[in-house]
Write a protein that holds these residues in place. Structure first.
Motif: not given
Length: 269
Positions: A38-39, A42-44, A47, A53
């Motif tokens: 998830t991290v 969402a934050f890198t 994705r 995406y």
């Protein structure tokens, strides 16, 4: 569970396993993997490599295209309003203002007041004086009020005057055939074409929403997009079009989509 050395079969580590231990460890490991995934998503930027995406670049381009589309829509609306105003000038299709009588009566009590609209001698003299002072000046928009003299497009007598009741939003000036037709002020030609009813027609856009119209010309010396100076020759007097009655210039003045009596600002004699 016992961990042994393959060569010596020496015991290095041992665990006593049961269903609860295996469930707890498996659950904690699953939660950890889900949290890490998830991290990353969402934050890198990783994705972007996951199917489904979009990239940051693609989102940025989509945002820019959306902003440009909104700007183009605003420009198109402004152009549509401008073209509607020009169309109104060409066709002479204008509507008079309608006053809401009920609103006036309720807000001002107009029925309760008796007005005396009869003019006296002093009022008439003042009206004449003001009319003579402002006869050859055109006042533009309230924000940028400026006065300037309008040049006479041709010299001659008026055969048909400005008459909004008969939808004649112009003055017809009788002139010699092939006489030069001149621009009344500095401006840009926004229309210069042949029409069946009015022959060669030219529209010039001036300052403060003023548009001058010249119809029934024999020929035009300017084309759409040209800039003209005050008094510059833009065509010649003719007798073209189905609605003509002889060599003359059909001249109109419009301000923000509404017709103006040209004789208020121009002396054609």
């Amino acid at each position: 569970m016992v961990v042994l050395n393959e060569d010596t079969f020496e015991e290095h580590l041992s665990f006593k396993l049961n269903r609860l231990n295996v469930f707890v460890v498996g659950s904690l490991l699953s939660v950890f993997l889900i949290a890490v995934t998830t991290v990353i998503i969402a934050f890198t930027p990783l994705r972007e490599y996951i199917p489904g995406y979009s990239s940051v670049k693609l989102k940025r381009e989509a945002t820019e295209l959306t902003e440009r589309t909104d700007s183009l829509v605003a420009v198109l609306k402004a152009n549509d309003a401008y073209m509607a105003s020009v169309k109104k000038v060409l066709t002479g299709d204008i509507k008079p203002y309608d006053l809401n009588k009920d609103s006036l009566e309720s807000n001002t009590g107009i029925n309760d007041v008796n007005f005396d609209f009869e003019t006296n001698k002093a009022d008439s003299l003042l009206r004449v004086e003001v009319a003579q002072e402002d006869r050859y000046n055109f006042s533009g928009a309230a924000e940028n009020t400026m006065n300037f003299v309008l040049f006479s497009p041709v010299t001659g007598s008026i055969s048909s005057e400005f008459n909004p009741k008969d939808k004649h939003y112009a003055v017809d000036i009788v002139a010699t055939a092939n006489a030069p037709v001149k621009a009344v002020a500095d401006g840009r030609v926004i229309f210069a074409e042949w029409t069946v009813e009015t022959g060669y027609v030219m529209l010039i856009e001036h300052l403060n929403g003023l548009i001058s119209v010249y119809k029934h010309n024999k020929s035009l010396t300017k084309t759409q997009g040209d800039f003209v100076k005050t008094g510059e020759v833009i065509g010649t007097v003719g007798n073209t079009g189905e609605l003509t009655t002889g060599p003359h210039l059909h001249f109109e003045l419009w301000n923000n989509g509404y017709a103006i009596d040209p004789t208020t600002f121009i002396d054609f004699n």
